[in-house]
Motif scaffolding. Structure first.
Motif, PDB file in Angstrom:
ATOM      1  N   ARG A  65      -6.266  10.676  -5.136  1.00 23.48           N
ATOM      2  CA  ARG A  65      -6.622  11.193  -6.452  1.00 23.48           C
ATOM      3  C   ARG A  65      -6.537  10.059  -7.456  1.00 23.48           C
ATOM      4  NH1 ARG A  65      -1.864  14.279  -9.349  1.00 23.48           N
ATOM      5  NH2 ARG A  65      -0.162  12.947  -8.742  1.00 23.48           N
ATOM      6  N   VAL A  66      -7.394  10.120  -8.451  1.00 23.13           N
ATOM      7  CA  VAL A  66      -7.492   9.054  -9.444  1.00 23.13           C
ATOM      8  C   VAL A  66      -6.462   9.311 -10.531  1.00 23.13           C
ATOM      9  CG1 VAL A  66      -9.007   7.935 -11.105  1.00 23.13           C
ATOM     10  CG2 VAL A  66      -9.938   8.781  -8.963  1.00 23.13           C
ATOM     11  N   LEU A  67      -5.647   8.313 -10.807  1.00 25.88           N
ATOM     12  CA  LEU A  67      -4.643   8.394 -11.863  1.00 25.88           C
ATOM     13  C   LEU A  67      -5.012   7.403 -12.955  1.00 25.88           C
ATOM     14  CD1 LEU A  67      -1.400   8.466  -9.692  1.00 25.88           C
ATOM     15  CD2 LEU A  67      -2.579  10.383 -10.743  1.00 25.88           C
ATOM     16  N   TYR A  68      -5.015   7.880 -14.190  1.00 27.96           N
ATOM     17  CA  TYR A  68      -5.358   7.035 -15.321  1.00 27.96           C
ATOM     18  C   TYR A  68      -4.090   6.582 -16.033  1.00 27.96           C
ATOM     19  CZ  TYR A  68     -10.021   8.915 -14.649  1.00 27.96           C
ATOM     20  OH  TYR A  68     -11.220   9.264 -14.113  1.00 27.96           O
ATOM     21  N   ALA A  69      -4.161   5.418 -16.654  1.00 25.08           N
ATOM     22  CA  ALA A  69      -3.019   4.924 -17.416  1.00 25.08           C
ATOM     23  C   ALA A  69      -2.945   5.613 -18.768  1.00 25.08           C
ATOM     24  CB  ALA A  69      -3.119   3.417 -17.607  1.00 25.08           C
ATOM     25  N   ALA A  70      -4.087   6.000 -19.337  1.00 31.29           N
ATOM     26  CA  ALA A  70      -4.107   6.656 -20.642  1.00 31.29           C
ATOM     27  C   ALA A  70      -4.325   8.152 -20.463  1.00 31.29           C
ATOM     28  CB  ALA A  70      -5.232   6.062 -21.494  1.00 31.29           C
ATOM     29  N   LEU A  71      -3.858   8.922 -21.412  1.00 32.03           N
ATOM     30  CA  LEU A  71      -3.972  10.374 -21.321  1.00 32.03           C
ATOM     31  C   LEU A  71      -5.393  10.873 -21.535  1.00 32.03           C
ATOM     32  CD1 LEU A  71      -0.754  11.427 -23.248  1.00 32.03           C
ATOM     33  CD2 LEU A  71      -1.143  11.448 -20.793  1.00 32.03           C
ATOM     34  N   ASP A  72      -6.206  10.110 -22.254  1.00 31.32           N
ATOM     35  CA  ASP A  72      -7.568  10.570 -22.527  1.00 31.32           C
ATOM     36  C   ASP A  72      -8.552  10.205 -21.421  1.00 31.32           C
ATOM     37  OD1 ASP A  72      -7.690   7.869 -22.932  1.00 31.32           O
ATOM     38  OD2 ASP A  72      -8.697   7.991 -24.877  1.00 31.32           O
ATOM     39  N   GLY A  73      -8.094   9.611 -20.333  1.00 30.90           N
ATOM     40  CA  GLY A  73      -8.971   9.291 -19.204  1.00 30.90           C
ATOM     41  C   GLY A  73      -9.677   7.970 -19.345  1.00 30.90           C
ATOM     42  N   SER A  74      -9.307   7.183 -20.331  1.00 30.86           N
ATOM     43  CA  SER A  74      -9.919   5.864 -20.476  1.00 30.86           C
ATOM     44  C   SER A  74      -8.934   4.815 -19.983  1.00 30.86           C
ATOM     45  CB  SER A  74     -10.273   5.615 -21.941  1.00 30.86           C
ATOM     46  OG  SER A  74      -9.095   5.553 -22.698  1.00 30.86           O
ATOM     47  N   GLY A  75      -9.388   3.610 -19.957  1.00 28.35           N
ATOM     48  CA  GLY A  75      -8.497   2.527 -19.569  1.00 28.35           C
ATOM     49  C   GLY A  75      -8.429   2.358 -18.068  1.00 28.35           C
ATOM     50  N   PRO A  76      -7.465   1.573 -17.611  1.00 23.16           N
ATOM     51  CA  PRO A  76      -7.385   1.291 -16.177  1.00 23.16           C
ATOM     52  C   PRO A  76      -6.986   2.528 -15.372  1.00 23.16           C
ATOM     53  CG  PRO A  76      -5.512   0.345 -17.318  1.00 23.16           C
ATOM     54  CD  PRO A  76      -6.441   0.894 -18.373  1.00 23.16           C
ATOM     55  N   TYR A  77      -7.340   2.509 -14.129  1.00 24.26           N
ATOM     56  CA  TYR A  77      -7.023   3.633 -13.257  1.00 24.26           C
ATOM     57  C   TYR A  77      -6.528   3.084 -11.926  1.00 24.26           C
ATOM     58  CZ  TYR A  77     -11.341   2.452 -10.908  1.00 24.26           C
ATOM     59  OH  TYR A  77     -12.317   1.787 -10.229  1.00 24.26           O
ATOM     60  N   ARG A  78      -5.935   3.955 -11.145  1.00 21.96           N
ATOM     61  CA  ARG A  78      -5.538   3.575  -9.786  1.00 21.96           C
ATOM     62  C   ARG A  78      -5.732   4.778  -8.883  1.00 21.96           C
ATOM     63  NH1 ARG A  78       0.103   4.992  -8.805  1.00 21.96           N
ATOM     64  NH2 ARG A  78       0.940   5.867 -10.708  1.00 21.96           N
ATOM     65  N   CYS A  79      -5.813   4.509  -7.598  1.00 19.47           N
ATOM     66  CA  CYS A  79      -6.038   5.561  -6.618  1.00 19.47           C
ATOM     67  C   CYS A  79      -4.728   5.808  -5.882  1.00 19.47           C
ATOM     68  CB  CYS A  79      -7.137   5.128  -5.639  1.00 19.47           C
ATOM     69  SG  CYS A  79      -7.511   6.368  -4.395  1.00 19.47           S
ATOM     70  N   GLU A  80      -4.228   7.030  -5.942  1.00 22.32           N
ATOM     71  CA  GLU A  80      -2.998   7.377  -5.246  1.00 22.32           C
ATOM     72  C   GLU A  80      -3.372   8.134  -3.976  1.00 22.32           C
ATOM     73  OE1 GLU A  80      -0.320  10.682  -6.482  1.00 22.32           O
ATOM     74  OE2 GLU A  80       0.976   8.977  -6.995  1.00 22.32           O
ATOM     75  N   ARG A  81      -3.055   7.533  -2.843  1.00 23.07           N
ATOM     76  CA  ARG A  81      -3.375   8.147  -1.547  1.00 23.07           C
ATOM     77  C   ARG A  81      -2.090   8.660  -0.914  1.00 23.07           C
ATOM     78  NH1 ARG A  81      -6.672   3.464  -1.426  1.00 23.07           N
ATOM     79  NH2 ARG A  81      -8.870   4.017  -1.452  1.00 23.07           N
ATOM     80  N   PRO A  82      -2.187   9.709  -0.119  1.00 24.90           N
ATOM     81  CA  PRO A  82      -0.983  10.203   0.571  1.00 24.90           C
ATOM     82  C   PRO A  82      -0.537   9.192   1.629  1.00 24.90           C
ATOM     83  CG  PRO A  82      -2.939  11.416   1.266  1.00 24.90           C
ATOM     84  CD  PRO A  82      -3.361  10.525   0.148  1.00 24.90           C
ATOM     85  N   VAL A  83       0.755   9.120   1.844  1.00 31.09           N
ATOM     86  CA  VAL A  83       1.314   8.183   2.819  1.00 31.09           C
ATOM     87  C   VAL A  83       1.181   8.791   4.206  1.00 31.09           C
ATOM     88  CG1 VAL A  83       3.383   6.947   3.520  1.00 31.09           C
ATOM     89  CG2 VAL A  83       2.909   7.326   1.091  1.00 31.09           C
ATOM     90  N   VAL A  84       0.594   8.031   5.119  1.00 28.49           N
ATOM     91  CA  VAL A  84       0.416   8.496   6.496  1.00 28.49           C
ATOM     92  C   VAL A  84       1.068   7.475   7.416  1.00 28.49           C
ATOM     93  CG1 VAL A  84      -1.262   9.074   8.270  1.00 28.49           C
ATOM     94  CG2 VAL A  84      -1.768   9.585   5.879  1.00 28.49           C
ATOM     95  N   GLY A  85       1.930   7.923   8.308  1.00 32.99           N
ATOM     96  CA  GLY A  85       2.554   7.030   9.281  1.00 32.99           C
ATOM     97  C   GLY A  85       3.788   6.351   8.709  1.00 32.99           C
ATOM     98  N   PRO A  86       4.365   5.437   9.508  1.00 28.14           N
ATOM     99  CA  PRO A  86       5.574   4.756   9.053  1.00 28.14           C
ATOM    100  C   PRO A  86       5.259   3.808   7.892  1.00 28.14           C
ATOM    101  CG  PRO A  86       4.838   3.812  11.107  1.00 28.14           C
ATOM    102  CD  PRO A  86       3.973   5.011  10.846  1.00 28.14           C
ATOM    103  N   VAL A  87       6.210   3.742   6.992  1.00 26.29           N
ATOM    104  CA  VAL A  87       6.048   2.872   5.829  1.00 26.29           C
ATOM    105  C   VAL A  87       6.842   1.607   6.077  1.00 26.29           C
ATOM    106  CG1 VAL A  87       6.427   2.678   3.357  1.00 26.29           C
ATOM    107  CG2 VAL A  87       5.810   4.879   4.356  1.00 26.29           C
ATOM    108  N   ALA A  88       6.191   0.477   5.910  1.00 25.37           N
ATOM    109  CA  ALA A  88       6.884  -0.799   6.090  1.00 25.37           C
ATOM    110  C   ALA A  88       7.736  -1.070   4.863  1.00 25.37           C
ATOM    111  CB  ALA A  88       5.867  -1.914   6.279  1.00 25.37           C
ATOM    112  N   SER A  89       8.919  -1.558   5.103  1.00 24.15           N
ATOM    113  CA  SER A  89       9.828  -1.873   4.013  1.00 24.15           C
ATOM    114  C   SER A  89       9.326  -3.122   3.294  1.00 24.15           C
ATOM    115  CB  SER A  89      11.226  -2.112   4.574  1.00 24.15           C
ATOM    116  OG  SER A  89      12.072  -2.564   3.545  1.00 24.15           O
TER     117      SER A  89
END
Length: 106
Positions: free
Chosen positions: A72-96
């Motif tokens: 899902r796309v997450l925005y840094a600003a509340l109005d949906g402008s500015g930089p964004y990032r993609c948050e994906r669900p974690v699948v499998g073992p996570v490397a430290s």
């Protein structure tokens, strides 16, 4: 044709003629030079704007890829402008992030 129409048609021929059309002014090179200068200024202003706009176009493609991969796309600003990032669900073992010390071989 009624009497009122006939009266108006008769009066139309008694009106004054419009003045003759004046001659066109001579064309000079200064008008074309000014048009080229103003056109160049407009192009110099719009060129960078179009270039900057073209760099922001891949956003829609990246957003579609994020949603397609289950994120899902997450925005840094509340109005949906500015930089964004993609948050994906974690699948499998996570490397430290901290590397564990290597164990000596027996």
């Amino acid at each position: 044709m009624s009497t009122i129409d006939l009266f108006g048609l008769t009066l139309a021929f008694y009106g004054a003629m419009p003045p003759p059309r004046p001659q066109r002014p001579d064309r000079n090179g200064a008008t074309w030079a000014a048009a080229l200068v103003f056109g160049g200024i407009c192009f110099a202003t719009m060129g960078p704007m179009i270039t900057i706009w073209s760099f922001h176009r891949p956003y829609a493609e990246a957003k579609a890829r994020c949603i397609e991969s289950g994120g899902r796309v997450l925005y840094a600003a509340l109005d949906g402008s500015g930089p964004y990032r993609c948050e994906r669900p974690v699948v499998g073992p996570v490397a430290s992030p901290i590397a564990s010390p290597a164990k000596p071989a027996d």
